[in-house]
Enzyme design. Structure first.
Site, mmCIF file in Angstrom:
data_model
loop_
_atom_site.group_PDB
_atom_site.id
_atom_site.type_symbol
_atom_site.label_atom_id
_atom_site.label_comp_id
_atom_site.label_asym_id
_atom_site.label_seq_id
_atom_site.Cartn_x
_atom_site.Cartn_y
_atom_site.Cartn_z
ATOM 1 N N HIS A 13 0.814 -1.216 0.000
ATOM 2 C CA HIS A 13 0.000 0.000 0.000
ATOM 3 C C HIS A 13 0.854 1.275 0.000
ATOM 4 O O HIS A 13 1.903 1.335 0.610
ATOM 5 C CB HIS A 13 -0.927 0.015 1.226
ATOM 6 C CG HIS A 13 -0.158 0.076 2.523
ATOM 7 N ND1 HIS A 13 0.217 1.263 3.096
ATOM 8 C CD2 HIS A 13 0.336 -0.898 3.305
ATOM 9 C CE1 HIS A 13 0.897 1.016 4.203
ATOM 10 N NE2 HIS A 13 0.989 -0.300 4.340
ATOM 11 N N HIS A 50 11.777 -1.202 -12.629
ATOM 12 C CA HIS A 50 11.572 -2.644 -12.799
ATOM 13 C C HIS A 50 11.653 -3.288 -11.413
ATOM 14 O O HIS A 50 12.700 -3.226 -10.763
ATOM 15 C CB HIS A 50 12.647 -3.224 -13.721
ATOM 16 C CG HIS A 50 12.537 -4.701 -13.939
ATOM 17 N ND1 HIS A 50 13.374 -5.377 -14.786
ATOM 18 C CD2 HIS A 50 11.704 -5.644 -13.424
ATOM 19 C CE1 HIS A 50 13.064 -6.672 -14.799
ATOM 20 N NE2 HIS A 50 12.053 -6.857 -13.955
HETATM 21 C C1 LIG Z 1 24.120 -6.031 -7.903
HETATM 22 C C2 LIG Z 1 24.552 -6.367 -9.302
HETATM 23 C C3 LIG Z 1 23.865 -5.417 -10.294
HETATM 24 C C4 LIG Z 1 26.067 -6.152 -9.334
HETATM 25 O O1 LIG Z 1 26.548 -6.406 -10.604
HETATM 26 P P1 LIG Z 1 28.013 -5.841 -10.989
HETATM 27 O O2 LIG Z 1 27.993 -4.347 -10.940
HETATM 28 O O3 LIG Z 1 28.398 -6.483 -12.281
HETATM 29 O O4 LIG Z 1 28.922 -6.281 -9.780
HETATM 30 P P2 LIG Z 1 29.950 -7.495 -9.671
HETATM 31 O O5 LIG Z 1 29.368 -8.764 -10.196
HETATM 32 O O6 LIG Z 1 31.256 -7.018 -10.233
HETATM 33 O O7 LIG Z 1 30.102 -7.662 -8.090
HETATM 34 C C5 LIG Z 1 30.729 -6.686 -7.279
HETATM 35 C C6 LIG Z 1 30.791 -7.256 -5.869
HETATM 36 O O8 LIG Z 1 29.469 -7.330 -5.321
HETATM 37 C C7 LIG Z 1 29.139 -8.697 -4.984
HETATM 38 N N1 LIG Z 1 27.735 -8.905 -5.378
HETATM 39 C C8 LIG Z 1 27.214 -8.735 -6.612
HETATM 40 N N2 LIG Z 1 25.890 -8.974 -6.584
HETATM 41 C C9 LIG Z 1 25.574 -9.307 -5.320
HETATM 42 C C10 LIG Z 1 24.363 -9.664 -4.693
HETATM 43 N N3 LIG Z 1 23.219 -9.692 -5.367
HETATM 44 N N4 LIG Z 1 24.396 -9.929 -3.366
HETATM 45 C C11 LIG Z 1 25.566 -9.894 -2.677
HETATM 46 N N5 LIG Z 1 26.750 -9.554 -3.222
HETATM 47 C C12 LIG Z 1 26.751 -9.274 -4.536
HETATM 48 C C13 LIG Z 1 30.110 -9.552 -5.794
HETATM 49 O O9 LIG Z 1 30.291 -10.812 -5.169
HETATM 50 C C14 LIG Z 1 31.360 -8.686 -5.781
HETATM 51 O O10 LIG Z 1 31.959 -8.806 -4.538
HETATM 52 P P3 LIG Z 1 33.602 -8.737 -4.376
HETATM 53 O O11 LIG Z 1 33.982 -7.353 -4.888
HETATM 54 O O12 LIG Z 1 33.804 -8.925 -2.914
HETATM 55 O O13 LIG Z 1 34.116 -9.817 -5.242
HETATM 56 C C15 LIG Z 1 24.175 -7.826 -9.716
HETATM 57 O O14 LIG Z 1 25.063 -8.772 -9.133
HETATM 58 C C16 LIG Z 1 22.761 -8.200 -9.320
HETATM 59 O O15 LIG Z 1 22.478 -8.700 -8.220
HETATM 60 N N6 LIG Z 1 21.816 -7.916 -10.263
HETATM 61 C C17 LIG Z 1 20.406 -8.162 -10.081
HETATM 62 C C18 LIG Z 1 19.927 -9.075 -11.204
HETATM 63 C C19 LIG Z 1 18.436 -9.298 -11.181
HETATM 64 O O16 LIG Z 1 17.770 -9.104 -10.197
HETATM 65 N N7 LIG Z 1 17.906 -9.686 -12.314
HETATM 66 C C20 LIG Z 1 16.480 -9.885 -12.475
HETATM 67 C C21 LIG Z 1 16.113 -9.817 -13.917
HETATM 68 S S1 LIG Z 1 14.403 -10.123 -14.144
#
Ligand SMILES: CC(C)(COP(=O)(O)OP(=O)(O)OC[C@H]1O[C@@H](n2cnc3c(N)ncnc32)[C@H](O)[C@@H]1OP(=O)(O)O)[C@@H](O)C(=O)NCCC(=O)NCCS
Length: 204
Positions: free
Chosen positions: A129, A138
Site C-alpha cells: 500500500h 523494474h
Molecule cells: C548487484 C549487481 C547489479 C552487481 O553487478 P556488478 O555491478 O556487475 O557487480 P559485480 O558482479 O562485479 O560484483 C561486485 C561485488 O558485489 C558482490 N555482489 C554482486 N551482486 C551481489 C548480490 N546480489 N548480493 C551480494 N553480493 C553481490 C560480488 O560478489 C562482488 O563482490 P567482491 O567485490 O567482494 O568480489 C548484480 O550482481 C545483481 O544482483 N543484479 C540483479 C539481477 C536481477 O535481479 N535480475 C532480475 C532480472 S528479471
C-alpha cells in the site's frame, strides 16, 4: 473501434509480456525490432522497426527489459501506449498503473500504490500500500516492497530483494538480487547484501 496492439522489442522479456496479453485474450498484430534477422516471436510476426509506418489507432508496449533502453525508445518515438495486467495478478482497485506498464502473473499490488509509466512489475513481486514508483522502474521477480516505499525513475529492484516500509530509493539505482534494504538509497547507487550496502555509484 479497438486500437491495434503492438510490442516494440522481440526479446525474452517480450515472450513474458505476450503471455500477459494472451491471459487477457489480447492479440498483438506485430512486434517491432531493430534487428532485421528476427522475423517471428511466439508465432507473432516481427517487423524491422525502421520499415514501420505510424498510423492512428495503434498502441504499443515497449517489451524490453533494460530500463534505460526502454526510455530511449519512448523518447525517440511518438507512439501511444497501453498497459497490461496478467489475469492472475491481484491489483487493488485503489492502485493506479500508468501507460506502458506491465504486471506479470501472481503479482500483488495493494491499495493506493501508484505505478508510473513503462514500469515492469515482474512475476510474484509485491508492491504494498501507498508505494510510489516513478517511470521505468523494474521490480524483479519475487521482490517485495513494504508500505510507503518510494522508488525513483529507472531503478531496478533485484530479484528476491526486500525493501522495508517507508524507504526512499533514488533514480537509476540498482538493488542487487536478494538484498535487504533498510536505509534510503541515493540516485545511481548499486546496493547489495543484508543489510544492503552501497558498492558503487554508477556514472550517469
Ligand atoms: C548487484 C549487481 C547489479 C552487481 O553487478 P556488478 O555491478 O556487475 O557487480 P559485480 O558482479 O562485479 O560484483 C561486485 C561485488 O558485489 C558482490 N555482489 C554482486 N551482486 C551481489 C548480490 N546480489 N548480493 C551480494 N553480493 C553481490 C560480488 O560478489 C562482488 O563482490 P567482491 O567485490 O567482494 O568480489 C548484480 O550482481 C545483481 O544482483 N543484479 C540483479 C539481477 C536481477 O535481479 N535480475 C532480475 C532480472 S528479471
Amino acid at each position: 473501434m479497438e486500437n491495434n496492439k503492438y510490442l516494440f522489442g522481440a526479446s525474452g522479456h517480450a515472450k513474458v509480456v505476450l503471455d500477459v496479453l494472451f491471459s487477457n485474450n489480447i492479440k498483438v498484430v506485430t512486434i517491432l525490432d531493430d534487428n532485421p534477422n528476427v522475423i517471428e516471436l511466439s508465432k507473432i510476426p516481427v517487423l524491422q522497426s525502421k520499415l514501420f509506418k505510424i498510423e492512428k489507432n495503434q498502441e504499443f508496449i515497449i517489451s524490453i527489459g533494460n530500463n534505460s533502453i526502454r526510455k530511449k525508445i519512448v523518447d525517440s518515438n511518438n507512439f501511444s501506449y497501453y498497459s497490461a495486467i496478467h489475469s492472475d495478478a491481484t491489483v487493488s482497485k485503489f492502485a493506479t498503473i500508468d501507460e506502458g506498464t506491465v504486471v506479470m502473473p501472481q503479482v500483488v499490488i495493494n491499495a493506493d500504490a501508484k505505478i508510473g509509466k513503462h514500469c515492469i512489475i515482474n512475476s510474484r513481486s509485491v508492491v504494498e500500500h501507498d508505494c510510489v514508483l516513478e517511470d521505468y522502474v523494474h521490480v524483479s521477480p519475487n521482490a517485495s516492497l513494504a508500505g510507503n516505499v518510494t522508488i525513483g525513475e529507472g531503478t531496478q529492484i533485484g530479484i528476491g530483494s526486500s525493501v522495508i516500509q517507508g524507504i526512499t530509493i533514488g533514480k537509476w539505482a540498482t538493488i542487487g538480487a536478494g538484498a535487504v534494504i533498510i536505509n534510503d538509497v541515493p540516485d545511481y547507487a548499486v546496493v547489495v547484501g543484508n543489510p544492503g550496502k552501497i558498492i558503487k555509484i554508477k556514472t550517469k
